[in-house]
Write a protein that holds these residues in place. Structure first.
Motif, mmCIF file in Angstrom:
data_model
loop_
_atom_site.group_PDB
_atom_site.id
_atom_site.type_symbol
_atom_site.label_atom_id
_atom_site.label_comp_id
_atom_site.label_asym_id
_atom_site.label_seq_id
_atom_site.Cartn_x
_atom_site.Cartn_y
_atom_site.Cartn_z
ATOM 1 N N GLU A 132 24.187 -71.993 -99.129
ATOM 2 C CA GLU A 132 24.547 -71.658 -97.735
ATOM 3 C C GLU A 132 23.784 -70.423 -97.280
ATOM 4 N N LEU A 133 23.673 -69.437 -98.179
ATOM 5 C CA LEU A 133 22.976 -68.196 -97.844
ATOM 6 C C LEU A 133 21.488 -68.439 -97.617
ATOM 7 N N THR A 134 20.886 -69.250 -98.477
ATOM 8 C CA THR A 134 19.432 -69.423 -98.414
ATOM 9 C C THR A 134 19.007 -70.487 -97.409
ATOM 10 N N GLU A 135 19.870 -71.467 -97.142
ATOM 11 C CA GLU A 135 19.489 -72.549 -96.225
ATOM 12 C C GLU A 135 19.799 -72.198 -94.771
ATOM 13 N N GLY A 136 20.850 -71.417 -94.568
ATOM 14 C CA GLY A 136 21.177 -70.961 -93.222
ATOM 15 C C GLY A 136 21.339 -72.060 -92.187
ATOM 16 N N GLU A 137 21.990 -73.121 -92.542
ATOM 17 C CA GLU A 137 22.206 -74.251 -91.621
ATOM 18 C C GLU A 137 23.539 -74.056 -90.895
ATOM 19 N N GLU A 138 23.501 -74.062 -89.550
ATOM 20 C CA GLU A 138 24.740 -73.831 -88.789
ATOM 21 C C GLU A 138 25.594 -75.093 -88.732
ATOM 22 N N ASP A 139 24.948 -76.232 -88.655
ATOM 23 C CA ASP A 139 25.688 -77.488 -88.515
ATOM 24 C C ASP A 139 26.384 -77.835 -89.841
ATOM 25 N N ALA A 140 27.712 -77.884 -89.814
ATOM 26 C CA ALA A 140 28.494 -78.048 -91.052
ATOM 27 C C ALA A 140 28.163 -79.350 -91.773
ATOM 28 N N GLN A 141 27.999 -80.429 -91.003
ATOM 29 C CA GLN A 141 27.719 -81.727 -91.642
ATOM 30 C C GLN A 141 26.350 -81.722 -92.314
ATOM 31 N N ARG A 142 25.365 -81.186 -91.600
ATOM 32 C CA ARG A 142 24.012 -81.136 -92.177
ATOM 33 C C ARG A 142 23.994 -80.231 -93.404
ATOM 34 N N LEU A 143 24.749 -79.130 -93.295
ATOM 35 C CA LEU A 143 24.803 -78.198 -94.431
ATOM 36 C C LEU A 143 25.442 -78.878 -95.640
ATOM 37 N N VAL A 145 25.422 -82.014 -96.432
ATOM 38 C CA VAL A 145 24.437 -82.931 -97.004
ATOM 39 C C VAL A 145 23.381 -82.150 -97.771
ATOM 40 N N ARG A 146 22.933 -81.045 -97.161
ATOM 41 C CA ARG A 146 21.901 -80.222 -97.803
ATOM 42 C C ARG A 146 22.400 -79.662 -99.140
ATOM 43 N N ILE A 147 23.666 -79.249 -99.169
ATOM 44 C CA ILE A 147 24.250 -78.722 -100.416
ATOM 45 C C ILE A 147 24.283 -79.819 -101.471
ATOM 46 N N ARG A 148 24.773 -80.995 -101.068
ATOM 47 C CA ARG A 148 24.879 -82.112 -102.014
ATOM 48 C C ARG A 148 23.526 -82.488 -102.600
ATOM 49 N N GLU A 149 22.485 -82.437 -101.752
ATOM 50 C CA GLU A 149 21.158 -82.900 -102.186
ATOM 51 C C GLU A 149 20.288 -81.778 -102.750
ATOM 52 N N HIS A 150 20.772 -80.548 -102.690
ATOM 53 C CA HIS A 150 19.968 -79.406 -103.128
ATOM 54 C C HIS A 150 19.708 -79.462 -104.634
ATOM 55 N N PRO A 151 18.468 -79.142 -105.070
ATOM 56 C CA PRO A 151 18.156 -79.184 -106.511
ATOM 57 C C PRO A 151 19.082 -78.306 -107.363
ATOM 58 N N LEU A 152 19.493 -77.151 -106.836
ATOM 59 C CA LEU A 152 20.394 -76.281 -107.620
ATOM 60 C C LEU A 152 21.748 -76.942 -107.833
ATOM 61 N N MET A 153 22.263 -77.636 -106.807
ATOM 62 C CA MET A 153 23.558 -78.302 -106.963
ATOM 63 C C MET A 153 23.415 -79.496 -107.907
ATOM 64 N N ALA A 154 22.307 -80.221 -107.772
ATOM 65 C CA ALA A 154 22.063 -81.351 -108.686
ATOM 66 C C ALA A 154 22.001 -80.839 -110.124
ATOM 67 N N ASP A 155 21.335 -79.699 -110.307
ATOM 68 C CA ASP A 155 21.214 -79.095 -111.631
ATOM 69 C C ASP A 155 22.583 -78.676 -112.159
ATOM 70 N N GLU A 156 23.407 -78.090 -111.285
ATOM 71 C CA GLU A 156 24.751 -77.641 -111.679
ATOM 72 C C GLU A 156 25.596 -78.837 -112.124
ATOM 73 N N ILE A 157 25.543 -79.916 -111.366
ATOM 74 C CA ILE A 157 26.340 -81.106 -111.696
ATOM 75 C C ILE A 157 25.844 -81.719 -113.015
ATOM 76 N N ASP A 158 24.525 -81.814 -113.169
ATOM 77 C CA ASP A 158 23.956 -82.335 -114.424
ATOM 78 C C ASP A 158 24.351 -81.455 -115.603
ATOM 79 N N PHE A 159 24.311 -80.136 -115.384
ATOM 80 C CA PHE A 159 24.664 -79.187 -116.442
ATOM 81 C C PHE A 159 26.127 -79.372 -116.856
ATOM 82 N N GLN A 160 27.029 -79.407 -115.877
ATOM 83 C CA GLN A 160 28.452 -79.554 -116.210
ATOM 84 C C GLN A 160 28.711 -80.896 -116.896
ATOM 85 N N ASP A 161 28.009 -81.942 -116.448
ATOM 86 C CA ASP A 161 28.145 -83.255 -117.112
ATOM 87 C C ASP A 161 27.699 -83.167 -118.573
#
Length: 196
Positions: A132-143, A145-161
């Motif tokens: 959220e800090l680095t992407e700075g997207e105001e639109d909640a829905q777009r944000l 989606v961006r969070i879900r598809e972000h490489p860091l979030m993908a990495d976090e989910i893969d790591f926890q799995d």
């Protein structure tokens, strides 16, 4: 190896207390560099103190007969939490490392049945805040989606799995060492940052 059935949270809750503690310890390992960066940038905090407490957790997991006073460790940990009224990004991420380790200590003191879910959420929450800090997207829905598809979030989910899968195995000493190495992630935190 066949994929265990059930969703991520159900699988987490199905782990034995010791397996849950190993899962949380691995996530705490990956949060430690965030605390280290906070200490470097502010001159506050004590990364070595946090490291020592987490080392005792791993010792308890590896040596069933270990007699460690986790009430005392919880007191020490409380002293390491950033007290600054500073609500900056780095301070909040350092607090997350302390909160996660505190939840883990609660389980070793015989409390906190939901601690494993809390630690999982804390780690994902830090990644979400960073995006959220680095992407700075105001639109909640777009944000969202961006969070879900972000490489860091993908990495976090893969790591926890990956950590969950490892924790579901029988945790002998070698398995614990491997899980700890996985958590250390070569010194890179869940935010892709490392303390120098």
């Amino acid at each position: 190896m066949s994929q265990p059935t059930g969703g991520f949270h159900q699988r987490l809750q199905a782990l034995s207390p010791r397996q849950q503690q190993a899962f949380m310890a691995a996530l705490c390992e990956r949060l430690l560099p965030n605390y280290g960066l906070y200490a470097q940038t502010t001159g506050e905090g004590n990364p070595a103190g946090l490291r020592a407490i987490l080392d005792l957790v791993w010792e308890q997991l590896a040596v069933k007969e270990a007699r460690i006073d986790f009430d005392r460790q919880a007191e020490k940990l409380a002293e390491l939490e950033p007290t600054a009224t500073d609500d900056s990004f780095g301070v909040r991420r350092a607090v997350e490392a302390v909160v996660a380790l505190s939840a883990l200590l609660d389980t070793l003191r015989g409390e906190a049945p939901d601690a494993v879910l809390e630690v999982s959420r804390v780690s994902k929450g830090g990644v979400r805040a960073f995006i959220e800090l680095t992407e700075g997207e105001e639109d909640a829905q777009r944000l969202a989606v961006r969070i879900r598809e972000h490489p860091l979030m993908a990495d976090e989910i893969d790591f926890q799995d990956a950590v969950l899968e490892a924790a579901e195995e029988s945790l002998d000493r070698e398995a614990l060492k491997a899980l700890r190495r996985l958590g250390c992630n070569e010194g890179v935190s869940n935010l892709g940052l490392e303390a120098g």
